[in-house]
Design a protein around this motif. Structure first.
Motif, PDB file in Angstrom:
ATOM      1  N   GLN A 119       0.827  -1.200   0.000  1.00 30.00           N
ATOM      2  CA  GLN A 119       0.000   0.000   0.000  1.00 30.00           C
ATOM      3  C   GLN A 119       0.860   1.247   0.000  1.00 30.00           C
ATOM      4  OE1 GLN A 119      -3.221   0.594  -0.234  1.00 30.00           O
ATOM      5  NE2 GLN A 119      -3.488  -1.577  -0.661  1.00 30.00           N
ATOM      6  N   ILE A 120       1.987   1.176   0.734  1.00 35.64           N
ATOM      7  CA  ILE A 120       2.854   2.351   0.784  1.00 35.64           C
ATOM      8  C   ILE A 120       3.439   2.628  -0.582  1.00 35.64           C
ATOM      9  CG2 ILE A 120       5.011   3.227   1.757  1.00 35.64           C
ATOM     10  CD1 ILE A 120       4.312   1.912   4.320  1.00 35.64           C
ATOM     11  N   PHE A 121       3.856   1.542  -1.298  1.00 31.69           N
ATOM     12  CA  PHE A 121       4.430   1.780  -2.618  1.00 31.69           C
ATOM     13  C   PHE A 121       3.375   2.198  -3.620  1.00 31.69           C
ATOM     14  CE2 PHE A 121       8.687   1.245  -1.921  1.00 31.69           C
ATOM     15  CZ  PHE A 121       8.932   0.159  -1.109  1.00 31.69           C
ATOM     16  N   GLN A 122       2.113   1.798  -3.363  1.00 32.87           N
ATOM     17  CA  GLN A 122       1.061   2.209  -4.291  1.00 32.87           C
ATOM     18  C   GLN A 122       0.770   3.683  -4.194  1.00 32.87           C
ATOM     19  OE1 GLN A 122      -2.595   0.086  -4.088  1.00 32.87           O
ATOM     20  NE2 GLN A 122      -1.628  -1.836  -4.684  1.00 32.87           N
ATOM     21  N   LEU A 123       1.236   4.320  -3.091  1.00 30.32           N
ATOM     22  CA  LEU A 123       1.020   5.748  -2.959  1.00 30.32           C
ATOM     23  C   LEU A 123       1.776   6.521  -4.022  1.00 30.32           C
ATOM     24  CD1 LEU A 123       1.250   6.427   0.863  1.00 30.32           C
ATOM     25  CD2 LEU A 123      -0.725   6.670  -0.576  1.00 30.32           C
ATOM     26  N   GLU A 124       2.743   5.847  -4.660  1.00 30.77           N
ATOM     27  CA  GLU A 124       3.474   6.457  -5.770  1.00 30.77           C
ATOM     28  C   GLU A 124       4.275   7.678  -5.370  1.00 30.77           C
ATOM     29  OE1 GLU A 124       3.409   5.506  -9.070  1.00 30.77           O
ATOM     30  OE2 GLU A 124       2.105   3.810  -8.804  1.00 30.77           O
ATOM     31  N   LYS A 125       4.588   7.783  -4.068  1.00 25.93           N
ATOM     32  CA  LYS A 125       5.454   8.895  -3.688  1.00 25.93           C
ATOM     33  C   LYS A 125       6.821   8.302  -3.436  1.00 25.93           C
ATOM     34  CE  LYS A 125       1.896  11.324  -1.235  1.00 25.93           C
ATOM     35  NZ  LYS A 125       1.563  12.088  -0.061  1.00 25.93           N
ATOM     36  N   ASP A 126       7.799   8.763  -4.136  1.00 27.76           N
ATOM     37  CA  ASP A 126       9.119   8.179  -3.988  1.00 27.76           C
ATOM     38  C   ASP A 126       9.809   8.704  -2.748  1.00 27.76           C
ATOM     39  OD1 ASP A 126      11.262   7.374  -6.814  1.00 27.76           O
ATOM     40  OD2 ASP A 126      10.592   6.241  -5.062  1.00 27.76           O
ATOM     41  N   TYR A 127       9.940   7.851  -1.733  1.00 30.09           N
ATOM     42  CA  TYR A 127      10.557   8.308  -0.508  1.00 30.09           C
ATOM     43  C   TYR A 127      12.030   7.949  -0.502  1.00 30.09           C
ATOM     44  CZ  TYR A 127       5.903   8.989   1.329  1.00 30.09           C
ATOM     45  OH  TYR A 127       4.628   9.427   1.536  1.00 30.09           O
ATOM     46  N   ASP A 128      12.847   8.898  -0.069  1.00 31.40           N
ATOM     47  CA  ASP A 128      14.273   8.602   0.022  1.00 31.40           C
ATOM     48  C   ASP A 128      14.586   7.816   1.273  1.00 31.40           C
ATOM     49  OD1 ASP A 128      14.702  11.815  -1.299  1.00 31.40           O
ATOM     50  OD2 ASP A 128      15.177   9.931  -2.305  1.00 31.40           O
ATOM     51  N   ASN A 129      13.930   8.201   2.371  1.00 32.01           N
ATOM     52  CA  ASN A 129      14.176   7.492   3.621  1.00 32.01           C
ATOM     53  C   ASN A 129      12.858   7.031   4.190  1.00 32.01           C
ATOM     54  OD1 ASN A 129      16.882   8.292   3.629  1.00 32.01           O
ATOM     55  ND2 ASN A 129      16.297  10.261   4.484  1.00 32.01           N
ATOM     56  N   ILE A 130      12.836   5.791   4.666  1.00 31.14           N
ATOM     57  CA  ILE A 130      11.663   5.329   5.403  1.00 31.14           C
ATOM     58  C   ILE A 130      12.143   4.914   6.779  1.00 31.14           C
ATOM     59  CG2 ILE A 130       9.740   3.746   5.429  1.00 31.14           C
ATOM     60  CD1 ILE A 130       9.866   3.481   2.546  1.00 31.14           C
ATOM     61  N   GLU A 131      11.501   5.478   7.798  1.00 29.12           N
ATOM     62  CA  GLU A 131      11.910   5.174   9.166  1.00 29.12           C
ATOM     63  C   GLU A 131      10.718   4.557   9.882  1.00 29.12           C
ATOM     64  OE1 GLU A 131      13.655   8.542  10.898  1.00 29.12           O
ATOM     65  OE2 GLU A 131      13.763   7.678  12.909  1.00 29.12           O
ATOM     66  N   VAL A 132      10.908   3.407  10.493  1.00 29.26           N
ATOM     67  CA  VAL A 132       9.834   2.750  11.230  1.00 29.26           C
ATOM     68  C   VAL A 132      10.086   2.942  12.709  1.00 29.26           C
ATOM     69  CG1 VAL A 132       8.582   0.613  11.559  1.00 29.26           C
ATOM     70  CG2 VAL A 132       9.765   1.012   9.422  1.00 29.26           C
ATOM     71  N   VAL A 133       9.121   3.602  13.404  1.00 36.06           N
ATOM     72  CA  VAL A 133       9.275   3.852  14.840  1.00 36.06           C
ATOM     73  C   VAL A 133       8.457   2.806  15.590  1.00 36.06           C
ATOM     74  CG1 VAL A 133       8.962   5.529  16.657  1.00 36.06           C
ATOM     75  CG2 VAL A 133       9.533   6.287  14.378  1.00 36.06           C
ATOM     76  N   TYR A 134       9.107   2.086  16.497  1.00 32.41           N
ATOM     77  CA  TYR A 134       8.412   1.022  17.223  1.00 32.41           C
ATOM     78  C   TYR A 134       9.003   0.932  18.616  1.00 32.41           C
ATOM     79  CZ  TYR A 134      12.599  -1.727  16.323  1.00 32.41           C
ATOM     80  OH  TYR A 134      13.888  -2.171  16.287  1.00 32.41           O
ATOM     81  N   ASN A 135       8.398   0.078  19.457  1.00 29.08           N
ATOM     82  CA  ASN A 135       8.904  -0.089  20.815  1.00 29.08           C
ATOM     83  C   ASN A 135       9.878  -1.246  20.849  1.00 29.08           C
ATOM     84  OD1 ASN A 135       7.830   1.755  22.746  1.00 29.08           O
ATOM     85  ND2 ASN A 135       5.821   0.928  22.310  1.00 29.08           N
ATOM     86  N   ASN A 136      11.069  -0.965  21.350  1.00 29.43           N
ATOM     87  CA  ASN A 136      12.103  -1.988  21.476  1.00 29.43           C
ATOM     88  C   ASN A 136      11.880  -2.773  22.751  1.00 29.43           C
ATOM     89  OD1 ASN A 136      14.381  -2.811  20.077  1.00 29.43           O
ATOM     90  ND2 ASN A 136      15.064  -0.692  19.942  1.00 29.43           N
ATOM     91  N   PHE A 137      11.880  -4.108  22.653  1.00 26.21           N
ATOM     92  CA  PHE A 137      11.629  -4.928  23.838  1.00 26.21           C
ATOM     93  C   PHE A 137      12.960  -5.197  24.513  1.00 26.21           C
ATOM     94  CE2 PHE A 137       8.724  -7.733  26.019  1.00 26.21           C
ATOM     95  CZ  PHE A 137       9.536  -8.683  26.584  1.00 26.21           C
ATOM     96  N   LYS A 138      13.305  -4.372  25.525  1.00 31.26           N
ATOM     97  CA  LYS A 138      14.603  -4.588  26.169  1.00 31.26           C
ATOM     98  C   LYS A 138      14.488  -5.707  27.203  1.00 31.26           C
ATOM     99  CE  LYS A 138      17.268  -0.971  24.855  1.00 31.26           C
ATOM    100  NZ  LYS A 138      16.597   0.310  24.678  1.00 31.26           N
ATOM    101  N   SER A 139      13.389  -5.668  27.989  1.00 27.99           N
ATOM    102  CA  SER A 139      13.178  -6.752  28.962  1.00 27.99           C
ATOM    103  C   SER A 139      11.702  -6.708  29.308  1.00 27.99           C
ATOM    104  CB  SER A 139      14.016  -6.558  30.209  1.00 27.99           C
ATOM    105  OG  SER A 139      13.370  -5.682  31.082  1.00 27.99           O
TER     106      SER A 139
END
Lengths: 65, 295
Positions: B168-188
């Protein structure tokens, strides 16, 4: 040399998911039940324009373009 | 007859002080009883939620470590090629959260991290997975949002979902130079921190320091990019899911403990109030009996 699926307009991910779906459906009864769960998609998405949310569509029904 | 003259003030004080106080105490007694019942119900509910979350946690952690293998393997290419995100290109931030609450502060943590990133790149686009972060971010940065996904976090994330999101993201047809995914890191089991994973565009991959170490045709780069994005999204979804279940378990554990404390306090208060009411009634009876004896 462009692959057939690429020429047909599929993305690599779409090609992979169709191939995976075929493999899942071709398994025997027991492993198939376990594998079908991996193909489940419950997501719904909506496009946003200028701060407003568009209508909500279900992912599973998206056309294969 | 003497008592009626000698003790009118005392009687009046007695009636004025005891009768309203008595009805006060009965009302308070009923209030306390009501609160005690509702707190006991709450404690049962939060306890059940904690047990459910504990059982889900084992599965989620296993799924998370499997998806880590996927994500890290996918990233080995970029590590070896020393790919770096492009400075000042068109950026897309994918926010990985979920729909359900009662899990402590993890959604707000992500929202804060995304807001901090938006301060650096105010015209970055946002794709939000999950209703909770969508609600929070739409209040502050609605103009940046391009797409939002719902029904996230109901069950373990599947790779098929991650692939469809990437599509779906690629279907948006906007060419992104950087994609950053923000998520929660499971440290413990008790500590989670927002972190980012990166996905690169073909340009950035071609500009990597060690790119010549690989033999790759240009047209395969598109496929690599799409597949790498799906891997990263899957990894982020899995870790976020495990963090959410663990956070919910801790939150419900604390809630149950607090409810237990409140139950103890209110039980003691209830007993004391009940004893005070009984004592008050006894005083009244005795006063009345003493008064009628005198006559």
């Amino acid at each position: 040399m462009v692959a057939a699926w690429k020429a047909a307009g599929l993305t690599y991910n779409k090609y992979l998911s169709i191939a995976a779906r075929v493999v899942r459906r071709s398994l025997k009864e027991q492993p198939r039940l376990a594998a079908e769960r991996r193909g489940d998609m419950q997501l719904k998405f909506a496009k946003w324009e200028g701060g407003k949310q568009g209508e909500v569509k279900s992912l599973a029904k998206e056309p294969a373009e | 007859m003497l008592f009626r003259v000698a003790r009118p003030a005392l009687q009046r004080v007695a009636t004025t002080s005891i009768r309203p106080a008595q009805s006060n105490n009965y009302a308070t007694l009923r209030e306390i009883e009501g609160r005690l019942k509702s707190i006991k119900n709450i404690e049962k509910i939060t306890n059940t939620m904690k047990i459910v979350a504990s059982t889900k946690l084992a599965r989620a952690q296993r799924a998370m470590s499997e998806s880590r293998t996927y994500g890290q393997t996918s990233n080995t290419v970029f590590d070896k090629a020393e790919t770096k995100p492009l400075e000042g290109g068109k950026t897309l931030i994918i926010v990985s959260s979920s729909d359900k609450g009662l899990c402590g502060g993890i959604h707000s943590q992500i929202t804060k991290a995304v807001r901090r990133k938006l301060l650096e790149t105010p015209d970055a686009d946002l794709v939000i997975l999950g209703e909770k972060c969508k609600a929070q971010l739409s209040r502050s940065s609605a103009k940046n949002i391009v797409m939002s996904f719902a029904n996230v976090g109901k069950d373990l994330p599947t790779f098929a979902e991650a692939q469809t999101i990437a599509d779906q993201i690629f279907q948006l047809e906007k060419d992104y130079d950087n994609i950053e995914v923000v998520y929660n890191n499971f440290k413990s089991a008790i500590s989670y921190e927002p972190g980012s994973a990166y996905a690169f565009s073909e340009e950035t991959i071609k500009n990597s320091a060690n790119f010549t170490a690989f033999e790759i045709e240009d047209e395969q780069l598109v496929n690599l990019r799409e597949y790498a994005l799906a891997n990263t999204i899957f990894w982020a979804l899995s870790e976020g899911h495990a963090c959410e279940i663990s956070a919910r378990r801790n939150a419900m554990d604390n809630a149950s403990k607090n409810a237990g404390d409140m139950i103890n306090r209110f039980q003691i208060l209830f007993n004391r109030t009940r004893q005070a009411v009984i004592t008050g009634e006894l005083v009244e009876i005795i006063t009345g009996a003493a008064a009628s004896e005198d006559s």
